[in-house]
Design an enzyme around this catalytic site. Structure first.
Site, PDB file in Angstrom:
ATOM      1  CB  ALA A   9       4.744   2.313  -4.566  1.00 46.65           C
ATOM      2  CG  HIS A  10       0.672   4.281  -6.914  1.00 48.89           C
ATOM      3  ND1 HIS A  10      -0.073   3.954  -8.012  1.00 48.89           N
ATOM      4  CD2 HIS A  10       0.654   3.181  -6.113  1.00 48.89           C
ATOM      5  CE1 HIS A  10      -0.526   2.729  -7.880  1.00 48.89           C
ATOM      6  NE2 HIS A  10      -0.115   2.243  -6.739  1.00 48.89           N
TER       7      HIS A  10
END
Lengths: 338, 338, 338
Positions: free
Chosen positions: B238-239
Site C-alpha cells: 500500500a501507499h
C-alpha cells in the site's frame, strides 16, 4: 440463439420430462425472473419459494419438487448438472471467426492451425504451436515454444510465458499469468541470489484458470495441473506444485512450492497450503484455513476462526496466550482434588 | 547453451572439486532425472535417497554427503547458492536484440539507450528515461516520467504508472502493476471523497516483483523498496510503505499503508501486515499471520491456526468465545481450593 | 499547475481561514517536507510534532491544533476531507486530449462520444457505448456491448468483458478485470461441468476498482456494485454479489458468490466473506477475519488471531484442540467442589 424443444432438452440433459414434448425454449433465466419461452432451475431450498409463481415455460428440478411445479418439469436428481448442459446448448460461447488479426505480431517457425482465431494486439513468439479450434482473445501474449492443444480458449489479456503447455479445451481467464518464475532464492550471506527457474507449466485437458491467477513454472521439473483441474480467480500456484484430476480450488488460495494435491479435492477460498506437503485424494478444506501439514485421509479439514463482535473477541482472544497456563492450572487443581 | 568444465564451475561457485577437472557439463537437472553431461545438486534430505543412483556427471552437495556421491562432487556448505550461480552460468536468460519493435508507441522527449530492447505493443509515455541494457517484454506500459536504470528487465504485460523509478537489475514479472493509486479516502458525511495520490514508487537495485503484484504510489511522499527486496506473486504494497534491504516477501502478502518493514525480514505467504506499524530488522513471520502490532525484536512470530478435522474443529472452536469465562471459573476454583 | 489563494481554498474546502486571504499556494506537501507556497495538513497525532517547525505557507488542521500553527491555518473538523478537496483542485488529474489513437482497434456499431480519449493498443468490441469525457488508458480491452457512462476513467491495462456497465465518474485501476466468469461448476460424477455464466457486472456512479481486482459476472442475474463503492487492490468479487452504497473494501478481500453486503460497510484487508450470506448496513469487519455467517446488526466484528512469538504460539496453540476437553474437565471440578 438456438431454440430447443423440451423433448430435445430432456434428452440432452438426461432428465425425465413431465409436460409438453414440443414446447420450445430459447434461453435460461432465474426462477423469479423467467418468462414464457425460458427455462429455469431449482436447486437450493432458498429458491423454492419462487416455484409456484414462476412464469418459466419449464423448470429443471428434483423429483420431490415436481408436485409444486406450475409448468413443464424436467426432473433429475442433479439439477445443477442438467442446467449446465441446457444452458451451454442454449447459450453457446460465441466463437470468433478463424484468422489472425492484422495487428497481432507472430514470431517465426510457428505452427498455427488455419482454424485458429487470434485477436488484436496479440504477441505470439517463435516456435509456438497452436492446434485447431483454439480461440485467443485480444492483447494476449504467448511466448516462445508454447503449445496450445485443440479447442482451448484464452480470453483477453492472458500471458503464457515461454514453454507453457495447455491441453485440450482449457479455458484461461483475463489477467491470468502462466509460467512466471517461481520464488527461488539462495542466501548469499544476507543477500538474495536468484535461482534460475528452468521448468515449465503443463496443464492437462479441460483445465480452467481464473482471472488474475498466477501459475509459476517449475524450478527444474515441471509444475503440473492434471485433467479437469479448476482454479478460481487470483489463485497462486508456486513452482513444482502438482494438482490431481478434477480438483477445484476457489478464489485467493495460495499453494506453496513442491506441494502435491490429490485428485477430486476441494479447497475453499483464501486457504494457504504450505510447501513440500501432500494432500490425499478427496480432501476438502474449509475457507481461510492454513494447511500446515500433510493430510493422508480423505475428509473435511478446518482451521477457521469464527467471527464475533469485536467486544467479545477482545475479551476472549487475550486468553489465547494463556491457554497453556490455563491448562496447567487446571491439571494442578485436578491433582489436588483427586 | 554454454558448456563449462567442472574446474570452471568449481571456481565460479566457490566449491571444492572432488573429481575430474576437465569433465564438461552443459546443463542442470534434478538429482533423479539428470543424465551424463548434467549437473545436479543435493540440498535437502528429501533428495538424499536419489544420490547413490544419480546419472549426473557432477553433484553440488555438502561435505557430509560427499562420501555417498557416485560421480564428481562440487562440495560447499551452501549448495543452493552454488547451484544458483552454476545454473545462471549454464542457462543465461535469453536477451532480446536491442531495438524498438515497430508496433510499440513511444512518447515525446524520451531518453532510451540504443541498447534497450522494447517488445511489440508496448506503450511508452513522455519524458521516460530507459538506461542501457534494459529489456522490456511485449505489451508493457510505461507511463510518463518513469525512469528505469541499467539492465532491468520487464517481462510481458507489466504496467508502470507515471513517475515510477526502478533501480539497476530489477526484474518485474508479468501482470505486475507499479505505481497504482493508494486507497486514500476522506469521509464526507457517509460518502467517500478520493484523496489524490501524488507520491511515487521508488525501487532500489536488484528488486524482484512477482506476477500480479501491485505496489501503490505514495499519497504525498514515496513508497520505497530498498535494494535487494524480493516480492513473490500477488503481493500488495500500500501507499507509503517502506521496505528495508534484502527483505523477502512471499506470495499473497498484503502490507497496509505507511508501515515500515526492516531489512533482512522474511514474511511467509498470505500474511497481512497492519498499517502504520514498524517491524525491526531480521523479523520472520510465519504464513497466514495477521501482524497487528509493531515488532521491535528480531525473531520469529506466528499467529497461524493449526488445521484439524472439521469434527475436532467444530467441537473445540465453539469454546473460543468462552475462553474468558473458562479462565474466570478456573480462578474461582483456585481461590476456593487454596 | 493551478495556483489558489487561501481565501479561494478556504471557500473550496469549507474551512475557516486564520491568516492571509491573498497568500498563494501552488501545491500540497507533507507537514515535514512542505516549503513556502505549499499547503500541508495535520490529521493524526503522529504528525503533530512537525507542526511548530513546518515551512508550509498554510496548514489544514482541527480547531485544537490552531494555536500551535506557525503559519496560516485552514481550520476544520475534518482535515482529511478539506485536504482531499484542496489537493484535487491543486493537482487535477491530467486528462488526455480527445481522440482515438491510431493503433487502437475499434469494433462495429460503436457509439463513442467525440470527447472520449482512447489510448494506444486498446481493443474496443462491437456495439460498445462510451459517453462524453471518458478517458481510456493504453492497452485496455473493452468487449462487445459494454457501456461506459460519462467521465469514467480507465487507467492502463484494464479489461472489461462483454456487457459490463460502468456508471459515471468510475475509476478503474490497472490490471483490473471486470466481467470474468464466476466459478460455477456442476458435479458430473466426479468431473466438473462448467455452468455458463450469463449475467453481467453493473457498477453504479463513482465506483473505484483497485489494481488487479477481479469482479465476476453474474451466473444469471447481475453482479451489482452500488454508487460510491470503493474496492482496493486485488479484491475478488464473485458472481451475483451485491454491494450497497459507499461501502469500502480494502485490499485482498474475497467475497464469495451471491452474498449481499450492506451500504456504508467497511471491510479491512484480506477478509474472506462466505457465499450466500448477508451483512447489514454499517458493518465494520477487522482485517483477516473470516465472515462465516450473516450479520444483522451494525457494529464491529472480528476474528483475527493476535500475533505472538513463535515460542509462545507453539506452547499455547497446541491447546486449541483440547479446548473442549479443558472445558469439560473444568465443569467436572466445579461440580465436585460445589
Amino acid at each position: 440463439m438456438p431454440t430447443f424443444t423440451l423433448a430435445e432438452l430432456a434428452n440432452l440433459t438426461n432428465c425425465q420430462l413431465d409436460g409438453e414434448y414440443d414446447c420450445a425454449v430459447h434461453s435460461v433465466a432465474s426462477l423469479p425472473s423467467a418468462q414464457t419461452g425460458q427455462l429455469a432451475f431449482l436447486n437450493t431450498k432458498d429458491f423454492r419459494q419462487y416455484l409456484p409463481d414462476t412464469k418459466a415455460s419449464a423448470v429443471i428440478l428434483k423429483p420431490g419438487d415436481a408436485k409444486n411445479c406450475p409448468c413443464n418439469a424436467l426432473i433429475t436428481s442433479n439439477p445443477s448438472l442438467a442446467y449446465a448442459k441446457a444452458a451451454e446448448a442454449l447459450h453457446p460461447l460465441p466463437k470468433k471467426s478463424p484468422g489472425i488479426h492484422p495487428s497481432a505480431v507472430i514470431g517465426s517457425d510457428t505452427n498455427i492451425d488455419p482454424s485458429v482465431a487470434i485477436g488484436p494486439h496479440c504477441t505470439i513468439g517463435d516456435k509456438v504451436v497452436i492446434e485447431a479450434g483454439v480461440n485467443i482473445g485480444p492483447n494476449c501474449i504467448i511466448e516462445d515454444h508454447c503449445h496450445i492443444q485443440q479447442d482451448s480458449r484464452l480470453l483477453a489479456n492472458v500471458t503464457l510465458l515461454n514453454q507453457t503447455r495447455l491441453g485440450q479445451r482449457c479455458l484461461i481467464h483475463s489477467g491470468a499469468v502462466i509460467g512466471s518464475d517461481g520464488f527461488g532464492l539462495a542466501d548469499d550471506d544476507g543477500k538474495w541470489v536468484k535461482i534460475p527457474q528452468l521448468g515449465r507449466v503443463v496443464l492437462g485437458n479441460d483445465v480452467e484458470v481464473g482471472a488474475g491467477a498466477a501459475i509459476d513454472r517449475g524450478a527444474l521439473d515441471d509444475t503440473i495441473l492434471a485433467d479437469g483441474v479448476k482454479l478460481d480467480n487470483q489463485v497462486h500456484i508456486a513452482h513444482n506444485v502438482r494438482i490431481g484430476e478434477h480438483t477445484a480450488i476457489a478464489a485467493g488460495v495460495g499453494i506453496a512450492g513442491s506441494s502435491i494435491i490429490g485428485a477430486h479435492c476441494m479447497v475453499a477460498g483464501m486457504c494457504g497450503i504450505n510447501g513440500h506437503i501432500e494432500l490425499a485424494d478427496h480432501v476438502h478444506i474449509s475457507g481461510m484455513t492454513a494447511v500446515t501439514r500433510s493430510i493422508q485421509q480423505a475428509g473435511r479439514y478446518t482451521g477457521t476462526i469464527p467471527i464475533m463482535s469485536h467486544r467479545t473477541w477482545r475479551k476472549n482472544f487475550i486468553r489465547l496466550k494463556q491457554l497453556d497456563d490455563i491448562t496447567r492450572r487446571l491439571e494442578k487443581l485436578e491433582n489436588s482434588s483427586s
